[in-house]
Structure formats: structure tokens, C-alpha cells
Design a protein around this motif. Structure first.
Motif, PDB file in Angstrom:
ATOM      1  N   ALA A  93       7.638   0.234 -11.025  1.00 36.04           N
ATOM      2  CA  ALA A  93       7.094   1.290 -10.386  1.00 36.04           C
ATOM      3  C   ALA A  93       6.212   1.984 -11.274  1.00 36.04           C
ATOM      4  O   ALA A  93       5.292   2.469 -11.196  1.00 36.04           O
ATOM      5  CB  ALA A  93       7.998   2.134  -9.646  1.00 36.04           C
ATOM      6  N   ASN A  94       6.913   1.968 -12.596  1.00 32.70           N
ATOM      7  CA  ASN A  94       5.900   2.969 -13.428  1.00 32.70           C
ATOM      8  C   ASN A  94       4.711   2.003 -14.257  1.00 32.70           C
ATOM      9  O   ASN A  94       4.064   2.522 -14.876  1.00 32.70           O
ATOM     10  CB  ASN A  94       6.957   3.426 -14.555  1.00 32.70           C
ATOM     11  CG  ASN A  94       7.464   4.802 -14.253  1.00 32.70           C
ATOM     12  OD1 ASN A  94       7.506   5.327 -13.034  1.00 32.70           O
ATOM     13  ND2 ASN A  94       8.353   5.233 -15.223  1.00 32.70           N
ATOM     14  N   GLY A  95       4.830   0.787 -13.894  1.00 37.07           N
ATOM     15  CA  GLY A  95       3.809  -0.152 -14.568  1.00 37.07           C
ATOM     16  C   GLY A  95       3.966  -0.722 -15.812  1.00 37.07           C
ATOM     17  O   GLY A  95       3.146  -1.286 -16.368  1.00 37.07           O
ATOM     18  N   ASP A  96       5.107  -0.555 -16.502  1.00 37.66           N
ATOM     19  CA  ASP A  96       5.067  -0.724 -17.938  1.00 37.66           C
ATOM     20  C   ASP A  96       6.034  -2.149 -18.218  1.00 37.66           C
ATOM     21  O   ASP A  96       6.074  -2.510 -19.393  1.00 37.66           O
ATOM     22  CB  ASP A  96       6.050   0.266 -18.507  1.00 37.66           C
ATOM     23  CG  ASP A  96       7.625   0.776 -18.090  1.00 37.66           C
ATOM     24  OD1 ASP A  96       7.587   0.434 -16.675  1.00 37.66           O
ATOM     25  OD2 ASP A  96       8.513   1.220 -18.800  1.00 37.66           O
ATOM     26  N   LEU A  97       6.685  -2.681 -17.151  1.00 35.36           N
ATOM     27  CA  LEU A  97       7.159  -3.987 -17.217  1.00 35.36           C
ATOM     28  C   LEU A  97       6.775  -4.793 -16.150  1.00 35.36           C
ATOM     29  O   LEU A  97       6.909  -4.354 -14.759  1.00 35.36           O
ATOM     30  CB  LEU A  97       8.838  -3.633 -17.490  1.00 35.36           C
ATOM     31  CG  LEU A  97       9.483  -4.936 -17.783  1.00 35.36           C
ATOM     32  CD1 LEU A  97       9.523  -5.500 -19.172  1.00 35.36           C
ATOM     33  CD2 LEU A  97      11.254  -4.846 -17.626  1.00 35.36           C
ATOM     34  N   ALA A  98       6.900  -5.878 -16.052  1.00 37.39           N
ATOM     35  CA  ALA A  98       6.421  -6.873 -15.155  1.00 37.39           C
ATOM     36  C   ALA A  98       6.846  -8.357 -15.509  1.00 37.39           C
ATOM     37  O   ALA A  98       7.022  -8.611 -16.547  1.00 37.39           O
ATOM     38  CB  ALA A  98       4.870  -6.798 -14.817  1.00 37.39           C
ATOM     39  N   ALA A 126       3.616  -3.107 -20.840  1.00 38.53           N
ATOM     40  CA  ALA A 126       2.525  -2.285 -21.028  1.00 38.53           C
ATOM     41  C   ALA A 126       2.345  -1.533 -22.306  1.00 38.53           C
ATOM     42  O   ALA A 126       3.418  -1.110 -22.839  1.00 38.53           O
ATOM     43  CB  ALA A 126       2.209  -1.273 -19.927  1.00 38.53           C
ATOM     44  N   GLU A 127       1.226  -1.795 -22.994  1.00 39.26           N
ATOM     45  CA  GLU A 127       1.049  -1.351 -24.447  1.00 39.26           C
ATOM     46  C   GLU A 127       0.991   0.303 -24.028  1.00 39.26           C
ATOM     47  O   GLU A 127       0.608   0.602 -23.136  1.00 39.26           O
ATOM     48  CB  GLU A 127       0.018  -1.855 -25.108  1.00 39.26           C
ATOM     49  CG  GLU A 127       0.286  -3.193 -25.574  1.00 39.26           C
ATOM     50  CD  GLU A 127      -0.748  -3.464 -26.761  1.00 39.26           C
ATOM     51  OE1 GLU A 127      -1.806  -3.575 -26.258  1.00 39.26           O
ATOM     52  OE2 GLU A 127      -0.389  -4.293 -27.632  1.00 39.26           O
ATOM     53  N   GLY A 128       0.531   1.037 -25.173  1.00 39.66           N
ATOM     54  CA  GLY A 128       0.069   2.551 -25.091  1.00 39.66           C
ATOM     55  C   GLY A 128      -1.038   2.648 -24.217  1.00 39.66           C
ATOM     56  O   GLY A 128      -1.345   3.995 -23.638  1.00 39.66           O
ATOM     57  N   ASP A 129      -1.962   1.855 -24.527  1.00 33.89           N
ATOM     58  CA  ASP A 129      -3.241   1.668 -23.417  1.00 33.89           C
ATOM     59  C   ASP A 129      -3.095   1.297 -22.077  1.00 33.89           C
ATOM     60  O   ASP A 129      -4.138   0.965 -21.272  1.00 33.89           O
ATOM     61  CB  ASP A 129      -4.393   0.919 -24.256  1.00 33.89           C
ATOM     62  CG  ASP A 129      -3.887  -0.558 -24.481  1.00 33.89           C
ATOM     63  OD1 ASP A 129      -2.863  -0.893 -23.928  1.00 33.89           O
ATOM     64  OD2 ASP A 129      -4.793  -1.049 -25.179  1.00 33.89           O
ATOM     65  N   ASN A 130      -1.799   0.960 -21.810  1.00 34.11           N
ATOM     66  CA  ASN A 130      -1.377   0.456 -20.372  1.00 34.11           C
ATOM     67  C   ASN A 130      -1.894  -0.921 -20.116  1.00 34.11           C
ATOM     68  O   ASN A 130      -1.775  -1.425 -18.973  1.00 34.11           O
ATOM     69  CB  ASN A 130      -2.148   1.361 -19.481  1.00 34.11           C
ATOM     70  CG  ASN A 130      -1.124   1.507 -18.081  1.00 34.11           C
ATOM     71  OD1 ASN A 130      -0.035   1.405 -18.352  1.00 34.11           O
ATOM     72  ND2 ASN A 130      -1.758   1.689 -16.942  1.00 34.11           N
ATOM     73  N   ASN A 131      -2.515  -1.823 -21.075  1.00 34.07           N
ATOM     74  CA  ASN A 131      -2.686  -2.900 -20.917  1.00 34.07           C
ATOM     75  C   ASN A 131      -1.642  -3.882 -21.126  1.00 34.07           C
ATOM     76  O   ASN A 131      -0.582  -3.490 -22.036  1.00 34.07           O
ATOM     77  CB  ASN A 131      -3.834  -3.556 -21.936  1.00 34.07           C
ATOM     78  CG  ASN A 131      -4.946  -3.116 -21.642  1.00 34.07           C
ATOM     79  OD1 ASN A 131      -5.421  -2.809 -20.221  1.00 34.07           O
ATOM     80  ND2 ASN A 131      -5.653  -2.675 -22.453  1.00 34.07           N
TER      81      ASN A 131
END
Length: 289
Positions: A93-98, A126-131
Motif C-alpha cells: 500500500a505504501n509502494g515501497d515493496l513489490a 523503492a529507493e529514496g527517489d521512489n523508483n
């Protein structure tokens, strides 16, 4: 002055409310990352493709755990072509793991007899830049599939979004403890363990066989193949939204009268009752690397 302070309070409260109401991450984010990875491999080759998307702490199994960047920087080139296409994926949900998973075809030559078929599993962070960057990658080989697999991509529940924990290590401790409990349970009863821990829609990737979907089908396979497992946790991690996690380690599997060593990766998802279930498990045979 009081009016200014009150206005500032309203402004920041509104911003915080807006952030809390923002939609959860879209699973297409990881699907597109997977597609871009495949295009990089096609354009630059396997080595450069992996180096371009690798998380600094990313790992592959060759056959033991090795850092992605370290491994590919130490080889001149990986021959052949690789085509992969995701048919299964989730994002926190937070987009940091997939993660993404699906079939691949590796070919080192021009003849169709040179083709190797299998399925891969990729975990993204996800990295600090959200990629999203590639954190874990491994796969299995099996005969050429007779039919195309059914795709399964789902967006996370927006209600699961939370502010990142002030103690990010707490979540990791919990999922490692869960993995250890499952491994202990396996040493007592393999079938009972999967009945308790595998999601009803969980997927199972075992070398030499096409991926299996569903608890009943997986348990039937384990029973028919007379599989018993002992395993030891190595490491893992969890999303900041606490809805998606992963673990990996080593396993010793007895299949009939044959005992072999494997690496395993498990992907965990919380159900509606906040119980951790295995949504995907993959075993990579050490001897076949």
C-alpha cells in the motif's frame, strides 16, 4: 498572531489529511518496472540489464547468495537472450515493496532446441527517489508450458496505508520470527504446515514443474511427490505499510528417496485478520546451478 497560528495549523492539518487520503500504490508501477527491465535486457544484454536495475543490496542465487552488482561486474558477459513476462504481481500500500513473477525463455543459440523454459520471481524495493529497484531474483526451469498462465495483478487496499514506523526493524523481526515458526512447523509436518500458512490462492514454484496455484493443488503435489522439508531462515524484510513481506533461506528437501539442497524465497501477505500467509514460495535447486 493567533489567527496566523490557527491558519498554519489548519494548513498543515489539511496537508496531513490529504496525504492520508492519497490513493494506495498502483500495481502497474511494478508491472511497468518489470517490462522496462525486460526491454533493457533485450537492448543491452542480460548483464547490463541486471546492472541497470539492481538495488544496492540486491541478490541473486548463483547458487549461493551473491550481490547482483558484484556478480555481474565480475563476469565479462552472459551469453544468450532472455525474454520474461510477468503474470503475477503485487505492491504494498505504501509502494515501497513489490514483486512480479512469470514465465521466461532463455536461448543461447538460433535453434529452437536451444530454448530453456521456466518461471522467474523478482522482488522490488523503492529507493529514496521512489523508483523500484531489483532486490531479489531467482527462477526455476520446467518443460515448455502447454498453455498460457492466468494473469493475477491486484492493487493494495488503500486502508492499509500508514506512516512509516519509527522502528523499521520491528517489522523485520516479526516476519523473520514468522518464517522461523513456519520452518519449525515443516520439520514436524509438511502438509499441516502448508495448510496453516499457505494462502488459499498461494503459488508454488518447484524446479521441473510448472507453477501451481491454490492450497489444495499444492498440498496434493506435496503428498503425491512424498515431499518433506527442513529449512533455515537467512534474512527477510517487510513493507512500511505492513501488508507485504519476504523471507529467504536454505532448505533440504526429501522427495521420495532423493534428498537435495535448495534456496527458497517466500513472499508473505497479510489477510483480513492480519495473519501472515505465504502468497508465493519458490525453490531454487543448488545442484542445478
Amino acid at each position: 498572531m493567533k489567527k496566523i497560528l490557527f491558519s498554519a495549523f489548519i494548513l498543515f492539518s489539511t496537508i496531513g489529511w490529504a496525504e492520508a487520503q492519497a490513493p494506495a500504490a498502483d500495481v502497474n508501477k511494478v508491472v511497468n518496472a518489470d517490462k522496462d527491465f525486460d526491454k533493457l535486457i533485450e537492448r543491452k544484454g542480460i548483464k547490463e540489464g541486471f546492472l541497470a536495475v539492481a538495488d544496492p543490496e540486491g541478490i541473486v542465487f548463483k547458487p549461493n547468495v551473491v550481490n547482483i552488482t558484484e556478480f555481474y561486474n565480475n563476469i565479462d558477459k552472459q551469453a544468450g537472450t532472455l525474454k520474461q513476462r510477468a503474470n503475477f504481481g503485487r505492491i504494498s500500500a505504501n509502494g515501497d515493496l513489490a514483486f512480479t513473477a512469470g514465465p521466461y525463455v532463455y536461448q543461447n543459440g538460433t535453434d529452437d532446441t536451444d530454448k530453456v523454459f521456466g518461471d522467474y520471481v523478482s522482488i522490488w524495493r523503492a529507493e529514496g527517489d521512489n523508483n523500484l529497484k531489483l532486490l531479489i531474483n531467482l527462477g526455476i526451469q520446467h518443460p515448455e508450458p502447454e498453455q498460457d498462465p492466468v494473469s493475477d495483478f491486484k492493487n493494495p487496499d488503500s486502508a492499509r496505508q500508514v506512516a512509516p514506523s519509527k522502528d523499521p526493524f520491528a517489522g523485520k523481526k516479526i516476519i523473520l520470527a514468522t518464517d522461523n515458526v513456519f520452518n519449525h512447523s515443516l520439520s514436524i509436518s509438511t502438509l499441516a504446515s502448508y495448510k496453516e500458512f499457505l494462502s488459499p490462492e498461494g503459488r508454488y514454484y518447484f524446479p521441473g514443474f510448472e507453477p501451481m496455484t491454490g492450497q489444495d493443488k499444492v498440498m496434493k503435489f506435496i503428498d503425491n511427490e512424498a515431499i518433506s522439508i527442513t529449512a533455515q531462515t537467512t534474512n527477510g524484510g517487510r513493507s512500511t505499510s505492513n501488508d507485504l513481506a519476504y523471507t529467504y533461506g536454505k532448505a533440504r528437501i526429501k522427495k521420495g528417496d532423493i534428498v537435495s539442497n535448495y534456496n527458497y524465497v517466500r513472499i508473505w501477505e497479510q489477510d483480513a485478520d492480519h495473519k501472515w500467509d505465504i502468497v508465493l514460495e519458490v525453490f531454487s535447486a543448488v545442484e542445478n546451478e
